[in-house]
Design a protein around this motif. Structure first.
Motif, short mmCIF file in Angstrom:
data_model
loop_
_atom_site.label_atom_id
_atom_site.label_comp_id
_atom_site.label_asym_id
_atom_site.label_seq_id
_atom_site.Cartn_x
_atom_site.Cartn_y
_atom_site.Cartn_z
N ALA A 1 -22.56 -22.01 -50.52
CA ALA A 1 -23.95 -21.90 -50.96
C ALA A 1 -24.17 -20.51 -51.55
CB ALA A 1 -24.91 -22.14 -49.79
N PRO A 2 -25.20 -20.34 -52.39
CA PRO A 2 -25.45 -19.03 -52.98
C PRO A 2 -25.80 -17.98 -51.93
CG PRO A 2 -26.62 -20.76 -54.18
CD PRO A 2 -26.11 -21.37 -52.91
N GLY A 3 -25.03 -16.89 -51.96
CA GLY A 3 -25.32 -15.76 -51.09
C GLY A 3 -25.42 -14.47 -51.86
N GLY A 4 -25.12 -14.54 -53.19
CA GLY A 4 -25.21 -13.37 -54.03
C GLY A 4 -23.94 -12.55 -54.04
N ASP A 5 -23.84 -11.68 -55.03
CA ASP A 5 -22.69 -10.80 -55.17
C ASP A 5 -23.13 -9.61 -56.01
OD1 ASP A 5 -20.10 -9.86 -54.92
OD2 ASP A 5 -19.16 -11.62 -55.83
N ARG A 6 -22.24 -8.64 -56.16
CA ARG A 6 -22.55 -7.50 -57.03
C ARG A 6 -22.81 -8.02 -58.44
NH1 ARG A 6 -18.12 -2.87 -55.75
NH2 ARG A 6 -19.27 -1.90 -57.47
N THR A 7 -23.86 -7.54 -59.04
CA THR A 7 -24.27 -8.04 -60.35
C THR A 7 -23.16 -7.86 -61.38
OG1 THR A 7 -26.58 -7.56 -59.83
CG2 THR A 7 -26.04 -7.89 -62.15
N GLU A 8 -22.39 -6.78 -61.29
CA GLU A 8 -21.32 -6.56 -62.25
C GLU A 8 -20.16 -7.53 -62.07
OE1 GLU A 8 -20.93 -3.10 -59.20
OE2 GLU A 8 -22.50 -4.43 -59.99
N TYR A 9 -20.07 -8.16 -60.90
CA TYR A 9 -19.04 -9.17 -60.66
C TYR A 9 -19.50 -10.55 -61.14
CZ TYR A 9 -16.57 -5.91 -57.53
OH TYR A 9 -15.90 -4.84 -56.98
N GLN A 10 -20.74 -10.90 -60.82
CA GLN A 10 -21.29 -12.21 -61.19
C GLN A 10 -22.72 -12.01 -61.67
OE1 GLN A 10 -20.07 -15.70 -58.88
NE2 GLN A 10 -19.19 -14.34 -57.34
N ASN B 1 -12.98 -8.63 -59.34
CA ASN B 1 -13.39 -7.36 -59.95
C ASN B 1 -12.63 -7.04 -61.23
OD1 ASN B 1 -10.95 -6.76 -58.84
ND2 ASN B 1 -11.69 -5.11 -57.49
N GLY B 2 -11.73 -7.95 -61.63
CA GLY B 2 -11.06 -7.80 -62.91
C GLY B 2 -10.10 -6.63 -63.00
N ASP B 3 -9.52 -6.22 -61.87
CA ASP B 3 -8.61 -5.07 -61.90
C ASP B 3 -7.15 -5.48 -62.01
OD1 ASP B 3 -8.07 -6.07 -59.39
OD2 ASP B 3 -8.48 -4.20 -58.31
N GLY B 4 -6.90 -6.78 -62.18
CA GLY B 4 -5.54 -7.26 -62.32
C GLY B 4 -4.86 -7.61 -61.02
N THR B 5 -5.54 -7.41 -59.89
CA THR B 5 -4.98 -7.72 -58.57
C THR B 5 -5.67 -8.95 -58.00
OG1 THR B 5 -4.50 -5.39 -58.14
CG2 THR B 5 -4.59 -6.86 -56.23
N VAL B 6 -4.88 -9.89 -57.49
CA VAL B 6 -5.45 -11.07 -56.85
C VAL B 6 -6.11 -10.66 -55.54
CG1 VAL B 6 -4.91 -13.28 -55.76
CG2 VAL B 6 -3.83 -12.66 -57.93
N ASP B 7 -7.38 -11.02 -55.39
CA ASP B 7 -8.16 -10.58 -54.22
C ASP B 7 -8.12 -11.57 -53.07
OD1 ASP B 7 -9.23 -8.10 -55.35
OD2 ASP B 7 -10.32 -9.42 -56.71
#
Length: 510
Positions: A398-407, A479-485
């Motif tokens: 369900a929606p819980g939010g995230d950092r705006t720059e991520y989503q 976060n788009g840093d090339g590492t699988v989170d």
């Protein structure tokens, strides 16, 4: 979720059955009889720190009376006895109280609910990503609102994400349905909450014993607004003011279980579930884990007793017709892993590093049998960066939010977190699985409104069946840093990130 910090993890939903009964009439070698304990001279130590305990007993009035005598003989004072589930809340300054009372006939388990004395508690965690709503955002939202929308609803990207906006065209939910917010308290004076608040189903359970004094369920000045934020997401009224809840026509009750310093102890949580069960609460929302252990371990006598007590309470609530919903946690843990590093327990004194087995060491109540465990998604319907996950653990997302720059949400929404109510009539943004869980509770309230005679099992089955399938997100590099989170396991029907899928409010009202 609470304990009010983004560091707080939340849950396993692995089915764990704890024995709720024990054999009658037989003593372990060297165990004292009830008569011996009750007749013993009062030589027990009373100079230790004053702690709170739960004592779990076998059923039957004789057993309860006998155990209460043994409690007194062991230097304990009964605070309240929940005879309907066989859990007794006790205070004692005898350092050997738990060890002593475990030897009494009829006692299944017993343990201290905390490691800090009752009079000494502090918490340095911070609230989960709270951000203020700016006047400019509020003004722009009101200008963008269409007919039928509350003025800040354009900022609530989470409603269309689960089709709640479409569901509201069919129904807002029934006022005969009540959702209990077991949390830090609810400010029922808020103009978006007052129309739907159910004071008769509200109480303060912090001591382990319900207090029904008017307003006792509210957060005091300086206490967290966490429960008030959760309440708004579930049922803020559609009344031309502020925001709109997922189920804006249902009732909300406040069941306060958090100490002024932000701790959710076992005796309070037990009280909360029993109160809900006996006061017509149809759904409970639980956006916390029970302190002081992020994961309570069954091979520890104290921690085992805490799990047992809350298990009895949640089972009792479900038996009485209540569906219990809980947040999955904010520690990025794979809750289906073989081991997890818990470095925050016990959090009321001095935490240390523990490598735990999540099959044996459980976050409760979220991981308990029958509890709906909810992971968090952001504005792009991806697992939130912080959300715990795990195949076989997560039931729904369900929606819980995230950092705006991520989503980043689509306009006119501007913040990737969840907008909801705060104390003193205000509004703010928060992110966490604490914010995801109440969305699921709201959808369950809509389901209960549509199917008023459905059992908890039937409501949960509908929630899972109607959820929108979400395939695994792999590779997951939020976060788009090339590492699988994180790595998602499972298929489109059931996986570790999204469980059975993203909840669907529209299907709930069909």
């Amino acid at each position: 979720m609470a304990h009010l910090g983004s560091r707080r993890g939340r849950a396993l939903a692995l089915p764990v059955g704890l024995a709720l009964t024990a054999s009658l009439g037989f003593l372990a070698p060297g165990a004292a009889s009830a008569a011996e304990l009750s007749d013993a001279p009062a030589t027990v130590a009373t100079n230790g720190p004053k702690l709170s305990y739960v004592v779990n007993i076998e059923g039957g009035r004789w057993t309860g009376a006998s155990v209460k005598k043994a409690i007194a003989a062991a230097g304990g004072e009964v605070v309240i006895s929940y005879d309907q589930i066989g859990v007794i809340v006790v205070h004692s300054q005898n350092p050997e109280f738990a060890k002593t009372i475990r030897q009494a006939p009829g006692v299944v388990s017993a343990g201290a609910t905390r490691t800090a004395p009752l009079s000494v508690q502090s918490d340095d965690s911070v609230d989960e990503g709270a951000q203020a709503l700016t006047p400019a955002e509020a003004k722009a939202a009101a200008a963008a609102a269409t007919d039928g929308q509350d003025p800040m609803e354009p900022l609530q990207w989470d409603l269309p994400a689960i089709k709640a906006d479409k569901a509201h065209k069919k129904t807002l939910g029934s006022s005969r349905v009540t959702v209990g917010v077991i949390d830090t308290g609810v400010d029922d004076t808020h103009p978006d909450l007052a129309p739907n608040f159910d004071a008769a189903a509200s109480a303060n359970c912090v001591s382990g014993k319900p207090d029904t004094t008017a307003g006792s369920w509210r957060p005091n000045p300086g206490e967290s607004d966490h429960g008030t934020h959760v309440a708004g997401t579930i049922g803020a009224a559609k009344n031309g003011v502020g925001i709109t809840g997922v189920a804006p026509g249902v009732k909300i009750s406040g069941i306060k279980v958090s100490t002024p310093d932000g701790f959710f102890y076992t005796e309070a949580v037990v009280c909360g579930f029993v109160w809900a069960a006996e006061h017509g609460v149809d759904i409970t929302n639980n956006s916390y884990y029970t302190d002081p252990w992020m994961f309570a371990c069954k091979n520890d006598e104290d921690q085992k007793a805490l799990i047992e007590a809350v298990t009895r309470a949640t089972r009792y609530a479900e038996k009485k017709g209540t569906v219990n919903v809980a947040a999955a946690g904010n520690s990025k843990f794979d809750l289906a892993a073989d081991s997890i590093l818990d470095n925050s327990s016990p959090n009321d004194t001095t935490p240390g590093d523990r490598v735990i087995d999540p099959k044996e060491c459980l976050d409760y109540p979220a991981m308990l049998p029958g509890v709906v465990t909810v992971s968090s998604t952001g504005a792009k319907d991806l697992k939130a960066s912080y959300s715990n996950y795990g195949l076989g653990v997560i039931d729904v997302a369900a929606p819980g939010g995230d950092r705006t720059e991520y989503q980043t949400p689509d306009a006119p929404a501007v913040n990737g977190r969840i907008l909801s109510t705060t104390v003193n009539g205000g509004y703010n943004y928060k992110a966490g699985t604490s914010m995801a869980s109440p969305h699921a509770a709201g959808v369950l309230a809509l389901l209960k409104s549509t199917h008023p005679y459905a059992s908890p099992a039937a409501l949960k089955a509908l929630l899972y069946a109607q959820a929108d399938d979400r395939a695994c997100t792999n590779p997951y590099d939020i976060n788009g840093d090339g590492t699988v989170d994180a790595v998602c396991e499972g298929d489109v029907n059931k996986n570790g990130f999204y469980g059975a899928g993203l909840i669907d409010a529209l299907d709930a009202v069909k």
